[in-house]
Design a protein around this motif. Structure first.
Motif, short mmCIF file in Angstrom:
data_model
loop_
_atom_site.label_atom_id
_atom_site.label_comp_id
_atom_site.label_asym_id
_atom_site.label_seq_id
_atom_site.Cartn_x
_atom_site.Cartn_y
_atom_site.Cartn_z
N HIS A 163 -29.55 -23.70 -11.38
CA HIS A 163 -28.79 -22.99 -10.36
C HIS A 163 -27.69 -22.06 -10.85
O HIS A 163 -27.25 -21.19 -10.09
CB HIS A 163 -28.17 -24.00 -9.38
N VAL A 164 -27.21 -22.22 -12.03
CA VAL A 164 -26.09 -21.39 -12.50
C VAL A 164 -26.63 -20.21 -13.29
O VAL A 164 -27.40 -20.38 -14.23
CB VAL A 164 -25.11 -22.22 -13.36
N ARG A 165 -26.24 -19.02 -12.88
CA ARG A 165 -26.65 -17.79 -13.55
C ARG A 165 -25.43 -16.95 -13.86
O ARG A 165 -24.48 -16.89 -13.10
CB ARG A 165 -27.59 -16.97 -12.65
N TRP A 166 -25.49 -16.26 -14.98
CA TRP A 166 -24.42 -15.38 -15.40
C TRP A 166 -24.65 -14.02 -14.78
O TRP A 166 -25.68 -13.39 -14.99
CB TRP A 166 -24.40 -15.30 -16.92
N ASP A 167 -23.68 -13.53 -14.04
CA ASP A 167 -23.75 -12.20 -13.45
C ASP A 167 -23.15 -11.22 -14.46
O ASP A 167 -21.98 -10.84 -14.35
CB ASP A 167 -23.02 -12.17 -12.11
N MET A 168 -23.96 -10.82 -15.43
CA MET A 168 -23.47 -9.94 -16.49
C MET A 168 -23.06 -8.58 -15.94
O MET A 168 -22.11 -7.98 -16.42
CB MET A 168 -24.53 -9.77 -17.57
N GLU A 169 -23.78 -8.10 -14.93
CA GLU A 169 -23.44 -6.79 -14.36
C GLU A 169 -22.03 -6.81 -13.77
O GLU A 169 -21.27 -5.86 -13.95
CB GLU A 169 -24.46 -6.42 -13.28
N ASP A 170 -21.67 -7.88 -13.09
CA ASP A 170 -20.33 -7.98 -12.50
C ASP A 170 -19.26 -7.99 -13.60
O ASP A 170 -18.24 -7.31 -13.49
CB ASP A 170 -20.24 -9.25 -11.65
N ASP A 171 -19.49 -8.75 -14.66
CA ASP A 171 -18.52 -8.79 -15.76
C ASP A 171 -18.40 -7.43 -16.44
O ASP A 171 -17.31 -6.98 -16.78
CB ASP A 171 -18.91 -9.85 -16.79
N LEU A 172 -19.54 -6.79 -16.64
CA LEU A 172 -19.54 -5.47 -17.28
C LEU A 172 -18.84 -4.44 -16.39
O LEU A 172 -18.13 -3.57 -16.89
CB LEU A 172 -20.98 -5.04 -17.57
N ALA A 173 -19.01 -4.56 -15.07
CA ALA A 173 -18.38 -3.62 -14.14
C ALA A 173 -16.86 -3.68 -14.22
O ALA A 173 -16.18 -2.68 -14.02
CB ALA A 173 -18.84 -3.91 -12.71
N ARG A 174 -16.32 -4.84 -14.53
CA ARG A 174 -14.86 -4.97 -14.67
C ARG A 174 -14.34 -4.17 -15.85
O ARG A 174 -13.18 -3.76 -15.89
CB ARG A 174 -14.47 -6.43 -14.84
N VAL A 175 -15.21 -3.96 -16.84
CA VAL A 175 -14.79 -3.26 -18.06
C VAL A 175 -15.08 -1.77 -17.99
O VAL A 175 -14.22 -0.95 -18.32
CB VAL A 175 -15.49 -3.89 -19.29
N ILE A 176 -16.31 -1.41 -17.55
CA ILE A 176 -16.70 0.00 -17.61
C ILE A 176 -16.93 0.65 -16.25
O ILE A 176 -17.24 1.83 -16.18
CB ILE A 176 -17.97 0.18 -18.48
N GLY A 177 -16.81 -0.10 -15.17
CA GLY A 177 -17.00 0.46 -13.84
C GLY A 177 -18.35 0.07 -13.24
O GLY A 177 -19.27 -0.33 -13.95
N ASP A 178 -18.45 0.23 -11.92
CA ASP A 178 -19.64 -0.22 -11.20
C ASP A 178 -20.91 0.57 -11.55
O ASP A 178 -21.95 -0.02 -11.82
CB ASP A 178 -19.41 -0.13 -9.69
#
Length: 183
Positions: free
Chosen positions: A134-149
């Motif tokens: 059930h646990v998944r890493w939302d890499m896109e969300d973490d990356l968006a915090r650094v480089i934008g959506d």
């Protein structure tokens, strides 16, 4: 004449090569394990139910091992993970049974879970299984915090396309028969 994929042959060839057993220094292994724990905790903190489940298993120790690599994780009262000392006995032992790095990579690219031998506390094993499911890493969300959506979404889409292409390639390579046309 039917021939199998070349991957098992290449793997057998690599295993027969007299490669030196390179052992990284203890400090490097310890640092890599600490970084892995930080990553796992980062992912767990994004899922409150996962933290609640781990909190119920506080002080339980899990030994994860594959070939010569192993490390012990301990559930904390906060519902996170920490490295356990080498002397602490494990309540749950999880051993990856596939010895081949190539087979593990192929299974991962196909989206399959590796085969694991589990020994020890049944309740802890059930909680770990729930976490894996059930646990998944939302890499896109973490990356968006650094480089934008927008750049994060673009990179995520590219990575998804690459992973899909690799899965398709591995599926075709596993069924490849030399001398036969696939047209």
């Amino acid at each position: 004449m039917s021939t199998q994929s070349p991957f098992p042959f290449l793997e057998g060839l690599l295993q027969k090569l007299p490669l030196p057993q390179i052992q990284p220094p203890a400090w490097a292994v310890n640092e890599a394990q600490r970084r892995l724990v930080l990553l796992l905790n980062h992912v767990l903190m994004q899922e409150p139910e996962a933290m609640a489940r781990l909190a119920r298993q506080k002080n339980q120790v899990m030994l994860v091992q594959w070939r010569i690599f192993s490390f012990k994780l301990q559930a904390t009262p906060a519902g996170l993970l920490d490295l356990a000392s080498a002397e602490t006995p494990a309540d749950l032992v999880m051993t990856l049974t596939d010895e081949s790095p190539l087979s593990l990579a192929q299974a991962t690219l196909r989206g399959e879970k590796p085969a694991v031998r589990i020994e020890g506390d049944v309740q802890l094993a059930a909680e770990v299984n729930w976490l894996v499911e059930h646990v998944r890493w939302d890499m896109e969300d973490d990356l968006a915090r650094v480089i934008g959506d927008v750049p994060a979404h673009t990179l995520s889409k590219m990575a998804t396309t690459l992973a899909t292409s690799l899965r398709e390639f591995m599926a075709k390579a596993a069924t490849f028969v030399p001398g036969k046309s696939s047209v």
